[in-house]
Design an enzyme around this catalytic site. Structure first.
Site, mmCIF file in Angstrom:
data_model
loop_
_atom_site.group_PDB
_atom_site.id
_atom_site.type_symbol
_atom_site.label_atom_id
_atom_site.label_comp_id
_atom_site.label_asym_id
_atom_site.label_seq_id
_atom_site.Cartn_x
_atom_site.Cartn_y
_atom_site.Cartn_z
ATOM 1 C CB CYS A 1 -9.787 -6.536 -6.775
ATOM 2 S SG CYS A 1 -8.517 -5.990 -8.074
ATOM 3 C CD GLU B 1 -2.694 -1.178 2.444
ATOM 4 O OE1 GLU B 1 -2.714 -0.763 3.299
ATOM 5 O OE2 GLU B 1 -3.801 -2.091 2.205
ATOM 6 C CB CYS C 1 -6.186 -9.040 -9.468
ATOM 7 S SG CYS C 1 -5.182 -7.913 -8.528
ATOM 8 C CD GLU D 1 -5.253 -11.053 -5.390
ATOM 9 O OE1 GLU D 1 -4.431 -10.144 -5.014
ATOM 10 O OE2 GLU D 1 -6.290 -11.531 -5.039
#
Ligand code: THU
Length: 132
Positions: free
Chosen positions: A87, A45, A90, A56
């Site tokens: 998500c 992050e 990904c 991923e």
């Protein structure tokens, strides 16, 4: 080829490397290629939240940078009980590089769930017509 459990265990061992000071959700991924090599990924992050990279895609991009091309399975784990599914971003990027990828997830009952990525992204956008 390692078992689904072994690939999940590999991903779980990566969780301490996750950099998640903002969400506090640690995610790790272990991407196995055709030759049996396992490529690691964790979420990283940024204080500028939109710059965050998911585990991923981190695994996929690192694998591509190492020259790996054919991917077979991707184990995804987090530090929470409920399984993490990739998500939308990904799913898209993984499908472009590994259309036959099998996702390996830790089921809440302690078992292993294997799920084709394709089932999570029907009718994908993959190409477009070039002007003639
Ligand atoms: N995250 C992943 O690493 N993979 C996913 O499939 C979903 C979300 C991360 C991104 C962010 O660091 C945190 O989880 C919360 O969204």
């Amino acid at each position: 080829m390692s078992s689904g459990r072994a690939l999940l265990d590999h991903a779980t061992a990566l969780l301490p490397r996750s950099v998640a000071p903002h969400s506090s959700l640690r995610v790790a991924a272990a991407l196995e290629d055709e030759a049996g090599a396992v490529h690691p990924g964790v979420n990283v992050e940024s204080a500028s939240l939109g710059l965050t990279i998911c585990a991923e895609r981190n695994a996929l991009f690192g694998a591509l940078a190492r020259g790996a091309t054919r991917f077979v399975r991707l184990a995804i784990v987090s530090d929470r009980a409920r399984p993490i599914l990739p998500c939308g971003a990904c799913r898209q990027v993984l499908l472009e590089h590994a259309p036959d990828l099998i996702l390996v997830l830790a089921a809440p009952d302690g078992g292993v769930e294997e799920l084709p990525l394709r089932e999570l992204l029907p009718r994908p956008f993959l190409s477009w017509d070039k002007p003639s």
